[in-house]
Design an enzyme around this catalytic site. Structure first.
Site, short mmCIF file in Angstrom:
data_model
loop_
_atom_site.label_atom_id
_atom_site.label_comp_id
_atom_site.label_asym_id
_atom_site.label_seq_id
_atom_site.Cartn_x
_atom_site.Cartn_y
_atom_site.Cartn_z
N TYR A 95 97.43 -0.72 2.64
CA TYR A 95 96.55 -1.57 1.84
C TYR A 95 97.16 -2.95 1.68
O TYR A 95 98.35 -3.16 1.87
CB TYR A 95 96.26 -0.94 0.47
CG TYR A 95 97.42 -0.97 -0.50
CD1 TYR A 95 97.58 -2.04 -1.38
CD2 TYR A 95 98.34 0.07 -0.55
CE1 TYR A 95 98.64 -2.07 -2.27
CE2 TYR A 95 99.40 0.05 -1.43
CZ TYR A 95 99.55 -1.02 -2.29
OH TYR A 95 100.60 -1.06 -3.17
N CYS A 96 96.29 -3.89 1.34
CA CYS A 96 96.70 -5.26 0.99
C CYS A 96 95.78 -5.67 -0.15
O CYS A 96 95.39 -4.84 -0.96
CB CYS A 96 96.65 -6.19 2.20
SG CYS A 96 95.00 -6.38 2.94
N SER A 97 95.41 -6.94 -0.21
CA SER A 97 94.54 -7.39 -1.30
C SER A 97 93.13 -6.80 -1.17
O SER A 97 92.62 -6.20 -2.11
CB SER A 97 94.46 -8.91 -1.35
OG SER A 97 95.72 -9.44 -1.67
N GLY A 99 91.97 -5.66 2.36
CA GLY A 99 91.89 -4.81 3.55
C GLY A 99 91.92 -5.52 4.89
O GLY A 99 91.65 -4.90 5.91
N ILE A 124 93.94 -3.34 -2.96
CA ILE A 124 94.35 -3.19 -4.36
C ILE A 124 93.29 -3.76 -5.31
O ILE A 124 93.15 -3.30 -6.44
CB ILE A 124 95.74 -3.82 -4.62
CG1 ILE A 124 96.33 -3.30 -5.94
CG2 ILE A 124 95.69 -5.33 -4.52
CD1 ILE A 124 97.79 -3.65 -6.14
#
Length: 164
Positions: A95-97, A99, A124
């Site tokens: 995951y990141c901010s 996607g 996230i």
């Protein structure tokens, strides 16, 4: 008449742009080469996965998912990451901010032979938008969420936006 049409067209375009969703952004920037898993699916007790955070260390320190391993994006190292991934069949969720960066990292893992790799849909931001807990660098629950930038932060609807 032309001016009226131009104004109406401009308003419609502005309204359309402002209504862009996370799904729209992911379609725009991702190849969708990695299957998504939703925050609700990941949060179910039966899902056991290795969580990899593909954001930068400053973002991770502000907020991350419980037990997530920071792997970064700009300085991502496949060799270092492999130390945490002994089983090619284990479920991995990156995951990141929202996607976008996580898809790039997930693709690298998939090319390396990991078969069960997922991208957290909405990252996230969507995790927090669904009222799930995030943790700070002391592993304490926090309302702070690193919002990446003012432009991208519009998709973070819950929690306190942090930019440093």
């Amino acid at each position: 008449m032309k001016n009226s049409l131009l104004i109406i067209f401009s308003i419609v375009n502005l309204f359309s742009f402002s209504q862009e969703t996370i799904a729209d952004v992911l379609k725009k920037y991702n190849k969708e080469s990695i299957p998504y898993i939703t925050a609700n699916e990941l949060a179910t007790p039966r899902v056991e996965a290795v969580l990899l955070d593909a954001r930068e260390i400053e973002e991770y320190k502000v907020s991350h998912l419980k037990n997530a391993i920071h792997v970064g994006y700009d300085n991502f190292s496949l060799i270092e990451t492999k130390k945490f991934l002994s089983d090619n069949d284990a479920m991995i969720v990156v995951y990141c901010s929202i996607g976008v960066r996580s898809e790039d990292i997930a693709e690298k893992l998939k090319k390396e032979g990991h078969k069960n790799v997922y991208n957290l849909f909405g990252g996230i931001f969507e995790w927090k938008n669904n009222n799930f807990t995030v943790y700070n660098s002391k592993e304490e629950a926090t309302e702070n969420v690193h919002a990446f930038s003012k432009d991208w932060s519009k998709w973070l609807l819950k929690g306190k936006k942090v930019y440093d």
